[in-house]
Each structure stands twice: as structure tokens, then as C-alpha cells.
Motif scaffolding. Structure first.
Motif: not given
Length: 306
Positions: A130-136, A145-163
Motif C-alpha cells: 500500500g501507499p504512505v502519505t509523505l509531506p505535501g 520507500l522501504a527499499l530506499i531506506v534499506a539500501g541506505l542502511l546497507v550502504g552505511v553498514g558497508l562504509w563502516v565495515l570498510i573504513e
């Protein structure tokens, strides 16, 4: 052309870019550390998608499906690294291309033999449907939207792992001087297997996540692999940050140009020619973007200068 439509398409481009990042991050990690051109990376994306669809069909659990995708892709990556890829590190790139292309054929026919030629479908979990109502007042699919959040979290986790971890230090050291870290006592064979399995797991996760919004079928990884190569060329080979920025640029360019260019051309020509010309230019847009980046910076946005 409404503001809401523009924002929705930008979110679609962001979602596409984040999923591309999961593919490109593993690919650039493997090439940066091992110097290996892996055309079979798209097949690992497909393995993750099929594993997720099969487990979801048996258990009805989306969480178990994601775990199955990670495990199946990582195991497949580790096995082919040990049996095939390990013999290619000292070979030239042509041998690597031929060997990994053969792996594409093996994975494709093996998947068709196990699952058949018909596509599978992975349902979006009820909690994210189903949909979610965003501001505006913008309504946007919750799963995307969950895909965007999950991908960003994985990206942060990968950065922490590498750095920020000891393993990350070894990976970065292996990218710069593999002989030195081997001399310091690091088991380079195990490190390579681990890096390859990590890259494969990222590809499998991307395949499982995207599999819920498109059909899961044989050969689904090859078009995404081409886009992933474009991403790492734009971002710079071996750079995780470059893969992230490049993926966002490719995702937004591909989505926005494909949607809005035909509408813009309709202001200057008839509808049918405008749609045809716009679609043709849109399909080339990411390659035009890549060309412009390489003209400006031949090593990519964050690649090491020669």
C-alpha cells in the motif's frame, strides 16, 4: 507537469539508484581488491532473487526469503571463487571475461533446470504494502520507500565495515598492495573468498528486494549488470563512495529523462515522433552521462588519478 509527479519520479530514481548501488558496490569491491572482471555478478543477483522467491513460496515469510537470498548468493559466490575465480587472478582480463561469461551460461541453464523457464513472483509483505502519505500530500508506495531506506542502511553498514573495522583495513590494504599484506601474515586466499562472498551477498540482496516489484526470471541479472558497470565507471573503479554517487546519478538520469524528455519534446513536435525520439534519447542518457564524466575526469568521479 505537477510538482507531485516530479517528486514521485525523483523518488523512483532514488530507489532505482540505491538498488544499483548494492550491485555496483559488490562489483567494484571485487574489481578493486582482486583486479577481476566478473561478468557473472549479474547471475548472483539472479540467484538471490530465485532463492528469495522459492523460500517465500514455501514459508510465506519475507524475512526468511531475504536471509535465504543472502546465504544462497554468498555461498554461490564462495564456491565459484574457490573452484573457478581463484585460478584467474594471474590471468589477463580476456581470460577472466571468457571464464565468467561461461559462468553466466552455467547459472542460467542451471536455474532453468531447477526452476523452469516460467517467471516466479515474490509478493510484497503485507506490512509494507500500500501507499504512505509523505509531506505535501504525496502518496508513494511504502515498499519502494522501504527499499530506499534499506539500501541506505546497507550502504552505511558497508562504509563502516570498510573504513572502521580490521577486516576493512585488510580489504583496503589488499587493494593497494596484496603482496605486502600476504607478507604480514594475512591469508590472502581467505580474504579474497570473503570479499567475493560479500560482493555476491550484496548482489543477491538487491535481486531479492527488486524481485518483489518485478518478475523473477532467468537472465534478469544481465541488464542490471550493464548498468552496474556504467555506475562504477562513472564513480571510479574501486571506490565505494563513487559507486554510491554514480548509482544515484544513473538511477535519477534513467528515470527522469525517460519520463520527462518525451513530454518536453512534445512542445516542439508531434506526439508520436516526440515519444519515439524521447524514448531513444532516454535509453542513451546514462551512456551520454558516462561519456561526459569520462571526458571531464577519465578515472571517474572518485577514482584514483594515474
Amino acid at each position: 507537469m505537477s510538482t507531485i509527479l516530479i517528486i514521485e519520479q525523483m523518488l523512483n530514481g532514488l530507489q532505482s539508484g540505491v538498488m544499483l548501488f548494492l550491485m555496483a558496490a559488490g562489483l567494484t569491491l571485487i574489481f578493486g581488491v582482486m583486479g577481476l572482471i566478473n561478468l557473472a555478478h549479474g547471475s548472483l543477483y539472479m540467484v538471490g532473487a530465485f532463492a528469495a522467491a522459492a523460500v517465500a513460496g514455501l514459508t510465506g515469510s519475507f524475512v526468511l526469503a531475504l536471509m535465504a537470498a543472502l546465504v544462497a548468493a554468498a555461498l554461490a559466490g564462495a564456491v565459484i571463487e574457490i573452484l573457478v575465480i581463484r585460478r584467474l587472478y594471474d590471468s589477463d582480463h580476456l581470460d577472466q571475461v571468457l571464464a565468467t561469461f561461461a559462468l553466466i551460461l552455467i547459472f542460467s541453464e542451471g536455474t532453468r533446470w531447477v526452476f523452469g523457464s516460467f517467471p516466479l513472483f515474490l509478493d510484497i509483505p503485507d506490512a509494507l504494502s500500500g501507499p504512505v502519505t509523505l509531506p505535501g500530500g504525496i502518496e508513494y508506495p511504502l515498499y519502494r520507500l522501504a527499499l530506499i531506506v534499506a539500501g541506505l542502511l546497507v550502504g552505511v553498514g558497508l562504509w563502516v565495515l570498510i573504513e572502521r573495522t580490521r577486516l576493512g583495513i585488510q580489504i583496503r590494504a589488499g587493494e593497494n598492495d596484496r603482496e605486502m599484506i600476504a607478507a604480514l601474515g594475512v591469508d590472502i586466499s581467505k580474504l579474497y573468498t570473503l570479499v567475493f562472498a560479500l560482493g555476491a551477498a550484496l548482489a543477491g540482496l538487491a535481486g531479492a528486494l527488486v524481485g518483489a516489484i518485478q518478475s523473477v526470471q532467468v537472465g534478469m541479472g544481465e541488464p542490471v549488470l550493464i548498468l552496474a558497470f556504467v555506475v562504477i565507471v562513472i564513480g571510479g573503479i574501486g571506490s565505494i563512495k563513487g559507486a554510491f554517487i554514480g548509482a544515484l546519478l544513473v538511477g535519477l538520469t534513467d528515470t527522469l529523462v525517460g519520463i520527462f524528455l518525451p513530454e518536453l519534446l512534445k512542445l516542439f513536435m508531434d506526439a508520436a515522433p516526440a515519444t519515439s525520439a524521447g524514448s531513444a534519447i532516454a535509453s542513451m542518457s546514462i551512456y551520454i552521462l558516462m561519456s561526459l564524466v569520462l571526458i571531464w575526469r577519465p578515472s571517474g568521479l572518485f577514482g584514483a588519478r594515474a
